[in-house]
Design a protein around this motif. Structure first.
Motif, PDB file in Angstrom:
ATOM      1  N   GLN A  31       0.157  17.429  38.981  1.00  0.00           N
ATOM      2  CA  GLN A  31       1.661  17.224  40.127  1.00  0.00           C
ATOM      3  C   GLN A  31       2.947  18.389  39.621  1.00  0.00           C
ATOM      4  O   GLN A  31       3.520  18.947  40.118  1.00  0.00           O
ATOM      5  N   THR A  32       3.570  17.764  37.859  1.00  0.00           N
ATOM      6  CA  THR A  32       4.860  17.986  37.303  1.00  0.00           C
ATOM      7  C   THR A  32       5.081  20.036  37.846  1.00  0.00           C
ATOM      8  O   THR A  32       5.688  20.393  38.543  1.00  0.00           O
ATOM      9  N   LEU A  33       3.791  20.133  37.157  1.00  0.00           N
ATOM     10  CA  LEU A  33       4.087  21.612  37.300  1.00  0.00           C
ATOM     11  C   LEU A  33       3.161  22.792  38.902  1.00  0.00           C
ATOM     12  O   LEU A  33       4.157  23.395  38.233  1.00  0.00           O
ATOM     13  N   LEU A  34       2.781  22.253  39.335  1.00  0.00           N
ATOM     14  CA  LEU A  34       3.163  21.914  40.540  1.00  0.00           C
ATOM     15  C   LEU A  34       4.677  22.071  41.741  1.00  0.00           C
ATOM     16  O   LEU A  34       5.441  23.275  41.972  1.00  0.00           O
ATOM     17  N   VAL A  35       5.313  20.709  41.415  1.00  0.00           N
ATOM     18  CA  VAL A  35       6.389  21.067  42.051  1.00  0.00           C
ATOM     19  C   VAL A  35       7.204  22.070  41.218  1.00  0.00           C
ATOM     20  O   VAL A  35       7.987  22.438  41.979  1.00  0.00           O
ATOM     21  N   TYR A  73      -0.524  22.787  26.993  1.00  0.00           N
ATOM     22  CA  TYR A  73      -1.856  22.792  27.271  1.00  0.00           C
ATOM     23  C   TYR A  73      -2.599  23.493  28.138  1.00  0.00           C
ATOM     24  O   TYR A  73      -3.776  23.480  28.516  1.00  0.00           O
ATOM     25  N   GLN A 110      -3.764  14.653  35.943  1.00  0.00           N
ATOM     26  CA  GLN A 110      -3.042  14.243  37.255  1.00  0.00           C
ATOM     27  C   GLN A 110      -1.529  14.784  37.013  1.00  0.00           C
ATOM     28  O   GLN A 110      -1.279  15.616  38.158  1.00  0.00           O
ATOM     29  N   ARG A 111      -0.941  14.026  36.638  1.00  0.00           N
ATOM     30  CA  ARG A 111       0.412  14.204  36.504  1.00  0.00           C
ATOM     31  C   ARG A 111       0.843  15.361  36.232  1.00  0.00           C
ATOM     32  O   ARG A 111       2.173  15.301  36.439  1.00  0.00           O
ATOM     33  N   ARG A 156      -1.578  25.750  44.431  1.00  0.00           N
ATOM     34  CA  ARG A 156      -3.156  25.789  44.586  1.00  0.00           C
ATOM     35  C   ARG A 156      -4.016  26.457  44.753  1.00  0.00           C
ATOM     36  O   ARG A 156      -3.410  27.542  45.337  1.00  0.00           O
ATOM     37  N   LEU A 195      -2.071  24.970  30.582  1.00  0.00           N
ATOM     38  CA  LEU A 195      -1.478  26.357  31.526  1.00  0.00           C
ATOM     39  C   LEU A 195      -2.021  26.689  30.062  1.00  0.00           C
ATOM     40  O   LEU A 195      -2.753  28.037  30.494  1.00  0.00           O
ATOM     41  N   SER A 249       4.112  15.096  24.318  1.00  0.00           N
ATOM     42  CA  SER A 249       3.821  14.984  26.389  1.00  0.00           C
ATOM     43  C   SER A 249       4.105  16.229  27.021  1.00  0.00           C
ATOM     44  O   SER A 249       3.867  16.577  27.970  1.00  0.00           O
ATOM     45  N   SER A 273       1.985  19.849  29.279  1.00  0.00           N
ATOM     46  CA  SER A 273       2.137  20.916  29.782  1.00  0.00           C
ATOM     47  C   SER A 273       1.528  22.214  29.485  1.00  0.00           C
ATOM     48  O   SER A 273       0.819  22.608  30.660  1.00  0.00           O
TER      49      SER A 273
END
Lengths: 271, 271
Positions: free
Chosen positions: B69-73, B36, B65-66, B79, B38, B30, B34
DNA sequence: GCATGTGTATCGGCGGTCGATACAACCGTT
DNA sequence: AACGGTTGTATCGACCGCCGATACACATGC
């Protein structure tokens, strides 16, 4: 549309609070852990042992072991040549390459900065606005520079840099003041302005003149002029810096000579 | 992609098999996901929609999606300003900063390259050895350059670059041949050598002369000389490149003039 | 209207990860 | 040579965090 917080939060008008905290259910803690490990090297840029990684990332030793193994395989960490500990891996540079290549601003800015560097003969930087810090993305050095003045990815406080002040000048007073208020007003040199009132005065000057300058506020002996690159709605996205040495220039001469060039280059990139 | 398979393997003598396959039980799938995501931007450097991210990273839309969201945070994704899709985030540059700062070679190389750039007036690069590719870490451009010639983090095939051949010359024949064999011998320009025998000949030349050069093999009109930076045991870790334009120089003059400078700089960094 | 794209939100069940624990190897000290 | 301190490595049962199918709201374009 206005969901999502975290990052955009910084760009919201200062009076607005983040609407919703990030959706806990969509945030992958285990994924974030890997990045916490990489971020540990921001605090201590040397080989870290497994125990240090665990401590730096605030995870258990077991978790650190798994993350480190994983990142070693992926190339985002490497074993230290000294035999013990791990260091950031080369694969990271691949990602920064992707970043730079994906950002249209960077691509458009490169030839302009190159040209500017040629006509100036001084150091030329492109920085990106990021709330209380600016982030150097492109750096074209002159003859002699300190090591850190050559590294892109370096962050500096917005309030104490020419580019930062030029960008603050694009924001409305409330937003600019908010950024200064949330900044850690620690002086970088004896000449760094840390009084919010004085900073605001300089920002207003920059708004009037169309460019900002700082004199030995981030590095003794250095003068920098900068102009903001704006998107629509006057939103600052970055700034173009021209930095020189007081050994070569008087402050007045430097400003007179280079400020118009910075402004022109920034305008070419804006909108 | 070939990300799997472990990093260390590349540095082993070619006859040796990877000692330990990565321990499946310690590999965090998991967390890898992340990265992958990028890495999807390496293939298409533009805003990617959620569906494209999922496809590029070979994960389900829900997982994408998850992760997004995580990498945006965390700031590793942003965006897209166009409103739809995501792009690599600024936070990536922080990590590359850490990488460059953590690497003693980079720090030691910076002043040497700066000096070299000043005396040459031509583009000067430091590349890092990474098996079938080299990776540009520091790039000091000259007056006019293409966009990609300014980006660090760029990879190029080892077999077709001056620095790559200078580094191959440090390895024993078996290892060097192995690298060439595993390389995708696709020409970058009409003048790129793709015949292993010819490449080997050039490598032997480089071994004899202490530097390598390529003539329009990676970019038409460009000549590059390079010398390898070695650690103990003749292990190449990087190379110093000096690149010029055939519009300004004859090949002979360029080599005569700049090869000794590259060799000297590389020697200063070695050992 | 329908088709196709975008991003967002939900939920039960499975399995991947958690972390305490133990181990081998290498240092210096005493 | 036994010690206490590192270092990295390996194991395993239990729990809970993530998986992913699914549905939704909202834009497009025809």
């Amino acid at each position: 549309m206005s969901t999502q917080q975290g990052f955009e939060r910084r760009y919201q008008a200062p009076e607005r609070e983040p609407i919703i905290e990030v959706d806990e259910r969509l945030f992958l803690k285990s994924a974030a852990r890997s990045f916490y490990v990489l971020e540990a090297f921001a605090r201590s840029p040397r080989p870290l042992s497994l125990a240090e990684v665990a401590k730096g990332a605030k995870i258990s030793k077991s978790a650190a072991q798994r993350v480190v193994q994983t990142l070693l395989v992926l190339g985002y960490l490497e074993r230290s040549p000294t035999g013990t500990g791990v260091i950031p891996g080369r694969r990271i540079l691949d990602r920064s390459f992707d970043y730079l290549r994906s950002n249209p601003l960077i691509e458009r800015a490169t030839p302009i900065l190159t040209e500017l560097r040629k006509t100036c003969g001084e150091r030329v930087d492109l920085s990106l606005f990021d709330d209380v810090t600016i982030l150097y993305a492109i750096r074209l050095q002159s003859k002699r520079e300190t090591f850190y003045a050559t590294l892109s990815g370096r962050r500096m406080p917005t309030f104490a840099t020419a580019g930062g002040r030029a960008m603050l000048a694009c924001l409305d007073d409330r937003h600019a003041d908010d950024i200064v208020r949330r900044s850690k007003l620690a002086p970088l040199t004896p000449k760094t302005l840390v009084d919010p009132a004085l900073i605001r005065q300089r920002v207003e000057e920059a708004r009037r003149d169309g460019y900002a300058y700082v004199l030995e506020e981030s590095l003794l002996g250095e003068i920098v002029v900068a102009a903001a690159v704006i998107k629509e709605r006057n939103m600052p996205v970055g700034a173009i810096h021209i930095a020189g040495s007081l050994a070569d220039w008087s402050a007045e001469d430097f400003r007179k000579r280079f400020a118009p060039l910075a402004i022109e280059a920034a305008r070419a990139l804006s909108g």
